[in-house]
Design an enzyme around this catalytic site. Structure first.
Site, PDB file in Angstrom:
ATOM      1  N   ASN A 136      -5.187   4.257  -4.089  1.00 31.53           N
ATOM      2  CA  ASN A 136      -6.073   3.610  -3.116  1.00 31.53           C
ATOM      3  C   ASN A 136      -7.053   2.742  -3.898  1.00 31.53           C
ATOM      4  O   ASN A 136      -7.973   3.250  -4.520  1.00 31.53           O
ATOM      5  CB  ASN A 136      -6.800   4.713  -2.323  1.00 31.53           C
ATOM      6  N   TRP A 137      -6.819   1.444  -3.844  1.00 33.28           N
ATOM      7  CA  TRP A 137      -7.627   0.535  -4.675  1.00 33.28           C
ATOM      8  C   TRP A 137      -9.009   0.264  -4.082  1.00 33.28           C
ATOM      9  O   TRP A 137      -9.838  -0.359  -4.720  1.00 33.28           O
ATOM     10  CB  TRP A 137      -6.898  -0.792  -4.864  1.00 33.28           C
ATOM     11  N   LYS A 138      -9.208   0.646  -2.836  1.00 32.01           N
ATOM     12  CA  LYS A 138     -10.494   0.417  -2.147  1.00 32.01           C
ATOM     13  C   LYS A 138     -10.882  -1.068  -2.232  1.00 32.01           C
ATOM     14  O   LYS A 138      -9.991  -1.928  -2.200  1.00 32.01           O
ATOM     15  CB  LYS A 138     -11.566   1.335  -2.735  1.00 32.01           C
TER      16      LYS A 138
ATOM     17  N   HIS B 192      -9.877   7.622   6.037  1.00 33.73           N
ATOM     18  CA  HIS B 192     -10.472   7.924   4.735  1.00 33.73           C
ATOM     19  C   HIS B 192     -11.959   8.265   4.921  1.00 33.73           C
ATOM     20  O   HIS B 192     -12.625   7.704   5.793  1.00 33.73           O
ATOM     21  CB  HIS B 192     -10.303   6.718   3.795  1.00 33.73           C
TER      22      HIS B 192
ATOM     23  N   GLU C  85     -14.505   7.395   3.437  1.00 32.59           N
ATOM     24  CA  GLU C  85     -15.426   6.246   3.385  1.00 32.59           C
ATOM     25  C   GLU C  85     -15.433   5.500   4.709  1.00 32.59           C
ATOM     26  O   GLU C  85     -16.457   4.948   5.118  1.00 32.59           O
ATOM     27  CB  GLU C  85     -15.043   5.331   2.202  1.00 32.59           C
TER      28      GLU C  85
ATOM     29  N   GLU D   1      -8.942  15.461   0.964  1.00 34.96           N
ATOM     30  CA  GLU D   1      -9.875  14.879   0.002  1.00 34.96           C
ATOM     31  C   GLU D   1     -11.272  15.439   0.244  1.00 34.96           C
ATOM     32  O   GLU D   1     -11.991  14.956   1.129  1.00 34.96           O
ATOM     33  CB  GLU D   1      -9.918  13.363   0.157  1.00 34.96           C
TER      34      GLU D   1
ATOM     35  N   GLY E  77     -14.711  10.140  -6.325  1.00 39.48           N
ATOM     36  CA  GLY E  77     -15.474   9.222  -7.169  1.00 39.48           C
ATOM     37  C   GLY E  77     -16.591   9.888  -7.951  1.00 39.48           C
ATOM     38  O   GLY E  77     -17.445   9.216  -8.534  1.00 39.48           O
TER      39      GLY E  77
ATOM     40  N   SER F 187     -11.050  12.457  -7.541  1.00 38.07           N
ATOM     41  CA  SER F 187     -11.141  12.476  -9.010  1.00 38.07           C
ATOM     42  C   SER F 187      -9.867  12.977  -9.695  1.00 38.07           C
ATOM     43  O   SER F 187      -9.942  13.685 -10.696  1.00 38.07           O
ATOM     44  CB  SER F 187     -12.363  13.286  -9.467  1.00 38.07           C
TER      45      SER F 187
ATOM     46  N   GLY G  60      -8.013   7.259  -6.390  1.00 45.04           N
ATOM     47  CA  GLY G  60      -8.873   6.086  -6.285  1.00 45.04           C
ATOM     48  C   GLY G  60      -9.062   5.446  -7.649  1.00 45.04           C
ATOM     49  O   GLY G  60      -8.210   4.706  -8.141  1.00 45.04           O
ATOM     50  N   GLY G  61     -10.172   5.785  -8.296  1.00 49.15           N
ATOM     51  CA  GLY G  61     -10.567   5.165  -9.571  1.00 49.15           C
ATOM     52  C   GLY G  61      -9.435   5.040 -10.596  1.00 49.15           C
ATOM     53  O   GLY G  61      -9.242   3.969 -11.182  1.00 49.15           O
TER      54      GLY G  61
HETATM   55  P1  PGA Z   1     -11.224   8.931  -6.580  1.00 51.46           P
HETATM   56  O1  PGA Z   1     -10.948   8.502  -5.056  1.00 51.46           O
HETATM   57  O2  PGA Z   1      -9.887   9.227  -7.202  1.00 51.46           O
HETATM   58  O3  PGA Z   1     -11.897   7.745  -7.200  1.00 51.46           O
HETATM   59  O4  PGA Z   1     -12.089  10.135  -6.538  1.00 51.46           O
HETATM   60  C1  PGA Z   1      -9.985   9.160  -4.269  1.00 51.46           C
HETATM   61  C2  PGA Z   1      -9.934   8.560  -2.887  1.00 51.46           C
HETATM   62  O5  PGA Z   1     -10.985   8.226  -2.326  1.00 51.46           O
HETATM   63  O6  PGA Z   1      -8.856   8.403  -2.302  1.00 51.46           O
END
Ligand code: PGA
Length: 255
Positions: free
Chosen positions: A13-15, A99, A101, A171, A177, A217, A238-239
């Site tokens: 997930n590149w956000k 998600h 966010e 999640e 993050g 993470s 994500g990251g």
């Molecule tokens: P993260 O994000 O790996 O940066 O913690 C995961 C996500 O939000 O899907």
């Protein structure tokens, strides 16, 4: 039925990251690094603006395309929104829905998540339904209650076949993050709880086929232990998906 019947799925997930040229570069590197990874599904979710270009890079490869969100109407006066037919047209196989966010910053609710899940399914592509508790929920002993609301709300009124078209991503919000991963045992506990919920709503047979990813993470050095848990069927990253090498290592460590 054990985990063997569920193909692991690792999604990046590149956000809100990457221009078209950056996205193309990252995807090209990734494609070379994972070309020999089989028995696992690999998915990338670029921002809307890069979907078309990334889709062209991964055409005929072992990487599938996902969007990060969608609106539930097919077309109409909904300024700023993107519909499922549009995502299908650009080559998306998956859409991330709900998600944390989106729930936190864009007022997503279990009801809107359910509308989106149903819209995605009605066009024959697959939602990745995200669920997860916040830190204060966990500290107050409300993890299971929140997960239950997210899961039952998200899959409300889906048939068994429709549920089988979904991927669920657990999640924990406190792990996203932050560098604080849930321990493999904490992840397994919630994944098992989700599977049992699905068993109660549907059946053992259906619940045992649904893939449940862990997200929060996930890095190359913790992926293997998380994935070794019996109810963890993949990762939503994500990251660490923003660099081809770390994402490819997660893919490799996951099998
Ligand atoms: P993260 O994000 O790996 O940066 O913690 C995961 C996500 O939000 O899907």
């Amino acid at each position: 039925m054990g985990r063997t019947m569920r193909t692991p799925i690792i999604a990046g997930n590149w956000k809100l990251n990457n221009t078209i040229s950056e996205a193309v570069e990252l995807t090209s590197e990734l494609k070379d690094l994972v070309e020999e990874s089989t028995d696992i599904e690999i998915v990338v979710a670029p921002p809307f603006t890069a979907l078309d270009a990334v889709g062209k890079v991964i055409k005929d490869s072992n990487i599938a395309l996902a969007a990060q969100d969608v609106y539930w109407e097919d077309s109409g006066a909904y300024t700023g929104e993107v519909s499922v037919p549009m995502l299908k047209d650009v080559g998306c196989k998956y859409v991330i829905v709900g998600h944390s966010e989106r729930r936190q910053f864009f007022s997503e609710t279990n009801d809107s998540v359910n509308l989106k899940v149903k819209a995605v399914l009605s066009h024959g592509i697959h939602p990745i339904l995200c669920v997860g508790e916040q830190l204060e929920d966990r500290e107050a002993g409300r993890t299971e209650a929140v997960i239950k609301e997210h899961v039952t709300g998200g899959v409300a009124n889906l048939s068994g076949d429709e549920l089988l078209s979904c991927v669920i991503a657990y999640e924990p919000v406190w792990a996203i993050g932050t560098g604080k991963t849930a321990t493999p045992e904490q992840a397994q506990e919630v994944h098992k709880y989700i599977r049992n919920l699905l068993k109660a709503i549907y059946s053992n047979e259906i619940a045992s086929q649904v893939r449940i990813q862990y997200g929060g993470s996930v890095k190359p050095d913790n992926a293997a232990k998380l994935m070794a848990q019996s109810d963890v069927d993949g990762a939503l990253v994500g990251g660490a998906s923003l660099q081809a090498e770390s994402f490819a290592l997660i893919v490799k460590n996951a099998i």
